[in-house]
Design a protein around this motif. Sequence first.
Motif, PDB file in Angstrom:
ATOM      1  N   UNK A 145       0.831  -1.203   0.000  1.00 41.80           N
ATOM      2  CA  UNK A 145       0.000   0.000   0.000  1.00 41.80           C
ATOM      3  C   UNK A 145       0.870   1.259   0.000  1.00 41.80           C
ATOM      4  N   UNK A 146       1.962   1.180   0.801  1.00 40.08           N
ATOM      5  CA  UNK A 146       2.866   2.317   0.849  1.00 40.08           C
ATOM      6  C   UNK A 146       3.461   2.620  -0.514  1.00 40.08           C
ATOM      7  N   UNK A 147       3.817   1.554  -1.262  1.00 43.04           N
ATOM      8  CA  UNK A 147       4.397   1.740  -2.595  1.00 43.04           C
ATOM      9  C   UNK A 147       3.381   2.377  -3.538  1.00 43.04           C
ATOM     10  N   UNK A 148       2.118   1.956  -3.411  1.00 47.78           N
ATOM     11  CA  UNK A 148       1.086   2.490  -4.288  1.00 47.78           C
ATOM     12  C   UNK A 148       0.826   3.973  -3.987  1.00 47.78           C
ATOM     13  N   UNK A 149       0.817   4.316  -2.698  1.00 50.39           N
ATOM     14  CA  UNK A 149       0.651   5.726  -2.339  1.00 50.39           C
ATOM     15  C   UNK A 149       1.813   6.545  -2.917  1.00 50.39           C
ATOM     16  N   UNK A 150       3.031   5.992  -2.821  1.00 51.07           N
ATOM     17  CA  UNK A 150       4.185   6.689  -3.350  1.00 51.07           C
ATOM     18  C   UNK A 150       4.081   6.885  -4.854  1.00 51.07           C
TER      19      UNK A 150
END
Length: 213
Positions: free
Chosen positions: A1-6
């Motif tokens: 999820x963190x990668x997608x937000x980034x």
Amino acid sequence: MGAELGRRKLVGVAFRGMGELEVSDSEGHMTASLALRADHASRLGPSAGLASYWDKARDSGFSSLLHRVVACFGCPHPCRSFLKINEDPKQMALSAKEPGYLHFDIPSLDAAASAGMGSGAVTTAFMECAKAGADPSSVIGAGVTDIAGVRTMLATGDAPAKARASAKGSFRSYSTFDDCIALGLCPRYWAKVGLDLDAVSECIEPALGRGLR
Ligand code: SF4
């Protein structure tokens, strides 16, 4: 999820509920909910913050630092305990910039207690871990037994990320954890009161206008 937000250049997402809920059978939903609440009031027992869930929070060392117990919005059984270490726990006044810490993390508290850390030291340690963005379980689990060791570990970044069995370690009963998560129910609360899927369904079904089972 963190990668997608980034990837989307998002730092966070905020929601504000402005709509009204449409309840299929509002009278039935209200009646069932009040009956459930009355039943729970007799089963929950007195609310004592973390001490309702974790026996070591009844120790005099822990309770002497207790400032207040804290619940999520609308929950009748506060499960977290705010300990003050940098000002008088009995005072409502806020004089210290960082007066204490809101304890909720039972596995980390257990690890600290096993390492021999008292309630004041563990509160300081968890505050410093929170500021460093470190998981207290990992830091304490790396073998430290006092606040000096915690500070060294945080300064060097040597605390190995310790695998946790997800959030389940914070709950007394694992058997109902997945059902609670699926239904959007607090696992800690329902582990305390005893998950009864029939009683839950009696409340939810009139709200949705259809059977869950
Ligand atoms: S029992 Fe669950 S809903 Fe209630 S205060 Fe604790 S975390 Fe929140």
